[in-house]
Write an enzyme that holds these catalytic residues in place. Structure first.
Site, PDB file in Angstrom:
ATOM      1  N   GLU A  49       0.852  -1.186   0.000  1.00 51.63           N
ATOM      2  CA  GLU A  49       0.000   0.000   0.000  1.00 51.63           C
ATOM      3  C   GLU A  49       0.891   1.241   0.000  1.00 51.63           C
ATOM      4  O   GLU A  49       1.808   1.354   0.829  1.00 51.63           O
ATOM      5  CB  GLU A  49      -0.887  -0.017   1.247  1.00 51.63           C
ATOM      6  CG  GLU A  49      -1.865   1.121   1.353  1.00 51.63           C
ATOM      7  CD  GLU A  49      -2.670   1.040   2.648  1.00 51.63           C
ATOM      8  OE1 GLU A  49      -3.160   2.090   3.079  1.00 51.63           O
ATOM      9  OE2 GLU A  49      -2.791  -0.055   3.232  1.00 51.63           O
ATOM     10  N   ASP A  60      -5.718  10.357   8.839  1.00 55.17           N
ATOM     11  CA  ASP A  60      -4.360   9.963   9.228  1.00 55.17           C
ATOM     12  C   ASP A  60      -3.984  10.530  10.586  1.00 55.17           C
ATOM     13  O   ASP A  60      -4.232  11.701  10.876  1.00 55.17           O
ATOM     14  CB  ASP A  60      -3.346  10.439   8.184  1.00 55.17           C
ATOM     15  CG  ASP A  60      -3.549   9.789   6.831  1.00 55.17           C
ATOM     16  OD1 ASP A  60      -4.214   8.737   6.785  1.00 55.17           O
ATOM     17  OD2 ASP A  60      -3.059  10.319   5.830  1.00 55.17           O
TER      18      ASP A  60
END
Length: 272
Positions: A49, A60
């Site tokens: 990824e 995030d």
């Protein structure tokens, strides 16, 4: 059959789950990120990824945010990220690559052009955090036309009656967000995962990857045993950060440290 489907089918035949390590494009610089990317399959990565650096990454945590900032400082662009994948494909035609990020840069790039260029570079799937199924028409037709899997996020808070809608629009695999909140801040318990994953499996035959909060080899092994794959991001970025110099630049220890972490995670996943 896509590379993602082929890889999960092969692992199922082996009777084991997958390791999906994460790296941020251009973090801390393009050459170092490329060295890590090229070394990940040999260290045990089953799929990879890659984060697409963005200035406002809402899902995030601090670790991934800082990695994105380092990547942007090093000159990361969407075209540059696709260029990394294209370079990786010169030596590796088999390891599936998934891009994870946000819709704004893709919209600025141009959705049709992005999907064409991503497929040409060798990208296999997309995780676009801020595009829910209700807005999938913004990208799904172009992604599908170019053979790109659209991987959806399912969270502990996803309601039972919403799961069919989310999962019916998912291809490749399902990304189960193991915790509520942002990445890298805490970890889910084995009991929580053991209770949650069967709830998702009732609605899909796709593999289920568990991420957000998987940090240690032991946790990765458990995640790959309970689900079908473990996604590890913040722990690898923290390990890399510890090797950077005072100005945030790579040192001779950077690439070996990250790849050694991947090897330990892979060993645990294979045992799990």
């Amino acid at each position: 059959m896509s590379r993602i489907a082929q890889r999960f089918a092969a692992l199922k035949a082996e009777g084991r789950g997958a390791l999906i390590p994460f790296l941020e494009a251009f973090d801390p610089d393009r050459d170092t990120a490329m060295a890590i990317l090229r070394g990940m399959p040999g260290a045990g990565a089953d799929l990879i990824e890659i984060g697409m650096p963005f200035t406002d990454p809402m899902a995030d945590g601090p670790t991934v945010q800082k990695a994105g900032q380092r990547g942007l400082k090093a000159g990361a662009t969407l075209a540059g990220t696709l260029g990394m994948v294209a370079d990786f494909r010169q030596d590796d035609a088999e390891t599936p690559v998934i891009l994870m990020g946000y819709f704004n840069p893709i919209l600025s790039y141009g959705v049709p052009r992005f999907c064409v260029d991503a497929a040409a570079a060798g990208v296999d799937g997309l995780i676009i955090v801020d595009v829910p199924p209700e807005e999938a028409d913004e990208i799904a037709p172009d992604a599908t036309a170019n053979g790109l899997d659209l991987i959806r996020l399912v969270a502990p808070t996803t309601a039972e009656d919403r799961l069919p809608k989310v999962l019916s629009a998912t291809t490749g695999f399902v990304y189960y967000v193991a915790i509520t909140g942002i990445t890298g801040t805490r970890s889910a318990s084995t009991d929580d995962l053991a209770a949650a994953i069967p709830r998702v499996r009732k609605h899909t035959d796709l593999p289920i990857a568990i991420g957000f909060g998987v940090r240690t080899p032991e946790q990765a092994g458990e995640a790959a045993r309970i689900g079908d794959a473990a996604v590890v991001a913040s722990a690898l970025l923290d390990g890399m950060l510890a090797t950077l110099d005072a100005e945030g630049r790579a040192t001779p220890a950077t690439v070996p440290t990250v790849l050694d972490q991947v090897r330990k995670l892979a060993e645990a996943v294979r045992k799990g």
